[in-house]
Enzyme design. Sequence first.
Site, PDB file in Angstrom:
ATOM      1  N   SER A  22       0.827  -1.213   0.000  1.00  0.00           N
ATOM      2  CA  SER A  22       0.000   0.000   0.000  1.00  0.00           C
ATOM      3  C   SER A  22       0.858   1.258   0.000  1.00  0.00           C
ATOM      4  CB  SER A  22      -0.941  -0.001   1.214  1.00  0.00           C
ATOM      5  OG  SER A  22      -0.210  -0.162   2.420  1.00  0.00           O
ATOM      6  N   ASN A 109      -2.760  -2.403  13.034  1.00  0.00           N
ATOM      7  CA  ASN A 109      -4.221  -2.286  12.892  1.00  0.00           C
ATOM      8  C   ASN A 109      -4.773  -1.051  13.605  1.00  0.00           C
ATOM      9  OD1 ASN A 109      -3.850  -4.650  11.574  1.00  0.00           O
ATOM     10  ND2 ASN A 109      -4.846  -5.962  13.100  1.00  0.00           N
ATOM     11  N   HIS A 155     -39.976  21.700 -14.181  1.00  0.00           N
ATOM     12  CA  HIS A 155     -39.945  20.855 -15.389  1.00  0.00           C
ATOM     13  C   HIS A 155     -39.112  21.497 -16.496  1.00  0.00           C
ATOM     14  CE1 HIS A 155     -43.401  18.752 -13.510  1.00  0.00           C
ATOM     15  NE2 HIS A 155     -43.768  19.987 -13.190  1.00  0.00           N
ATOM     16  N   SER A 276     -12.992  25.309 -28.736  1.00  0.00           N
ATOM     17  CA  SER A 276     -13.114  24.032 -29.449  1.00  0.00           C
ATOM     18  C   SER A 276     -11.962  23.940 -30.436  1.00  0.00           C
ATOM     19  CB  SER A 276     -14.444  24.000 -30.183  1.00  0.00           C
ATOM     20  OG  SER A 276     -14.378  23.098 -31.266  1.00  0.00           O
ATOM     21  N   LYS A 282     -16.707  28.552 -30.565  1.00  0.00           N
ATOM     22  CA  LYS A 282     -17.178  27.929 -29.319  1.00  0.00           C
ATOM     23  C   LYS A 282     -16.489  28.461 -28.062  1.00  0.00           C
ATOM     24  CE  LYS A 282     -19.488  24.635 -28.731  1.00  0.00           C
ATOM     25  NZ  LYS A 282     -19.318  23.241 -29.082  1.00  0.00           N
ATOM     26  N   GLU A 289     -18.862  21.476 -16.498  1.00  0.00           N
ATOM     27  CA  GLU A 289     -19.149  20.106 -16.961  1.00  0.00           C
ATOM     28  C   GLU A 289     -18.327  19.075 -16.190  1.00  0.00           C
ATOM     29  OE1 GLU A 289     -19.484  19.843 -21.518  1.00  0.00           O
ATOM     30  OE2 GLU A 289     -18.411  21.695 -21.141  1.00  0.00           O
ATOM     31  N   TYR A 316      -9.983  -6.766  12.199  1.00  0.00           N
ATOM     32  CA  TYR A 316      -9.246  -6.263  11.043  1.00  0.00           C
ATOM     33  C   TYR A 316      -9.152  -7.328   9.955  1.00  0.00           C
ATOM     34  CZ  TYR A 316      -5.737  -4.360   7.957  1.00  0.00           C
ATOM     35  OH  TYR A 316      -5.096  -3.883   6.841  1.00  0.00           O
ATOM     36  N   GLN A 321      -7.564  -2.247   3.639  1.00  0.00           N
ATOM     37  CA  GLN A 321      -6.558  -1.427   2.963  1.00  0.00           C
ATOM     38  C   GLN A 321      -7.142  -0.743   1.721  1.00  0.00           C
ATOM     39  OE1 GLN A 321      -2.426  -2.889   2.766  1.00  0.00           O
ATOM     40  NE2 GLN A 321      -2.657  -2.867   0.562  1.00  0.00           N
ATOM     41  N   LYS A 324      -8.303   3.377   1.234  1.00  0.00           N
ATOM     42  CA  LYS A 324      -7.537   4.618   1.097  1.00  0.00           C
ATOM     43  C   LYS A 324      -7.638   5.321  -0.249  1.00  0.00           C
ATOM     44  CE  LYS A 324      -4.483   2.918   4.526  1.00  0.00           C
ATOM     45  NZ  LYS A 324      -5.304   1.681   4.495  1.00  0.00           N
TER      46      LYS A 324
END
Length: 461
Positions: A22, A109, A155, A276, A282, A289, A316, A321, A324
Site C-alpha cells: 500500500s 491495525n 420541469h 473548441s 465555441k 461540466e 481487522y 486497505q 484509502k
Amino acid sequence: MSHIRGRFHKDADKLVQQYTASVPFDQRLYQQDIAGSIAHAKMLAKQGIITDKDAELIVMGLVAIRGEIEQGQFQFKEELEDIHMNIEARLAERIGDVAGKLHTARSRNDQVATDLRLYCKEAIAQTIEGLRGVQAVLLDIAEANKAVVIPGYTHLQRAQPVLLAHHLLAYFEMLERDVQRFQDCLKRTDVLPLGSGALAGVPYPIDRAFVAKQLGFSQVSQNSLDAVSDRDFVIEYEAAASLAMMHLSRLGEELVLWSSAEFGFVEMDDAYATGSSIMPQKKNPDVAELGRGKAGRVYGHLMGMLATMKGLPLSYNRDLQEDKEGLFDTVDTLLSTLAVFAGMVKTLKVKAERAGQAASLNYILATDVADYLVKKGLPFRRAHEVVAKLVSYAVDKGKELHEMDLGEYRQFSPLFEANVLDINVSSSLRARSIVGGTAPQQVDAQLARARGLLKGGGGGY
Ligand code: ARG
C-alpha cells in the site's frame, strides 16, 4: 521484511508484493503516522514502559525522518509494504535496535486506523473551508445582482419570475447542509483507536487519554474489535462528499444551461472556459461540466467502500486497505471542485437584461392573474381554469398577457377590473413575501442571514 516474515521460509512472490503493497498510496499518511508514533512513544515513556532516553531517541529519529520525506530524500520501498513499515525500518537504520521498542503496545491495525482518522479530521476541516468559500462567492454575486430577475423553472419550463439572488441562495442552503453534515461526521471521526492493539487491547499499562490529548482527539474508542475494523468515518465522509458533489453538479448543470445561447443569463469568464479545436466560435463551460462529471466518481468510491465492508467479519481484515485510494480521490476531487467552482462563480458575468426579458415572457405571470381572481372571491381551481382559457386565447392571438386590453380579459371573467393590467414582474415578486419566498424584502433578509452564517453568527431564522 525479516521480522514480519519471521515464520516464513521464503520471501513473498514479486507479484504478491506488488499486489499487497500500500506504500505507493499510503505514503500520503506519513505526517499522521509520524505524529501518531511520537505521541505513542511519549506515552510509553511517561508510563515507564520504555525509558525516557529511548523515547527521546525515537522521537528525534521520527522528526528527522519527517524531514527526509519532506525534502524528497526518503526512499519508499515496496517490499516494506506500507508507510508504517517503511518509517519503522528507516528508524531502525537511524537509531538501531531501540527503534524496535516503538511498536510496543501497538499494532499496525490500530496504527492505520489512527492515521486515517487524523487524515479525515484534517480533510473535514479543509472541506468545510472549501464549502464556505463557495458559499461566500454565491453570496457576493447574489448581493451584487440583487435586482436581477430570472425566470424560475419547474420541469425546465418557465414557471414564475424569481430573483437571481433567491436562486443562488438555494445553492447556499444546499452547501449549508453540507457543512452541517461534515461537522456532524467529524464527531464520530474524532475518536482515537490507538490502544486497541491488533484487536483485543494491549497488555501494558498505557494511557490512552494522554495519547488522545497529544493527537487532538476528543474521545478514545470503547471497543477494541470495533476500533480496528470500523471505517464508518470513511464512508460518512464519502457519503457527505457525494451529496456535496451532487449539489455542485446541479450548480454546474445550471451554469452550462445558463451560459448557452438558448438561455444566455450568464457568461463564463475566459479563464473558466475552453475553446473548441474545430469550431472557432465555441466557448465551452468545461469546468462546470467536469464538476458535474466528477460527481460520478465520488459516488463510485462511496459504493465501492460500502461493498468492501459489507461481508467483513470482525475484526481487522486486509480488505480494509482498500479504503484509502477511494478516500484520497474523494477528498482531492471534492476540494479541487470546490476551489475551481469558487473561482468560476466569482467571475461569472450576469446578463441582467437578457435574464429579465426571459422572466417577463411566456405567460410567466399567469399564476399572478389567477391569484388576482382569488382575491376577488373566486375559488383557486376556478380561477386556474379561467386563466388557462385566457392564456390559450392569448397564444392563439400571438400576444403576451400584458399585451391584452381589459375588454379581452373581461371576456373570460367579469371579475377583472382595470388594475389587472398593473400585474407585472415586480408585483409578482413583491407578492411572495413569506419566509423563504422570492419577494425582495424576504431575499434581503435571507442575504443578511446568510452573511451571519458565514461570519459564524449562527444566522437565525
Ligand atoms: N497497509 C495496511 C492497511 O492499510 C496497514 C495495516 C496492516 N495490518 C495488517 N495486519 N496487515 O490496512
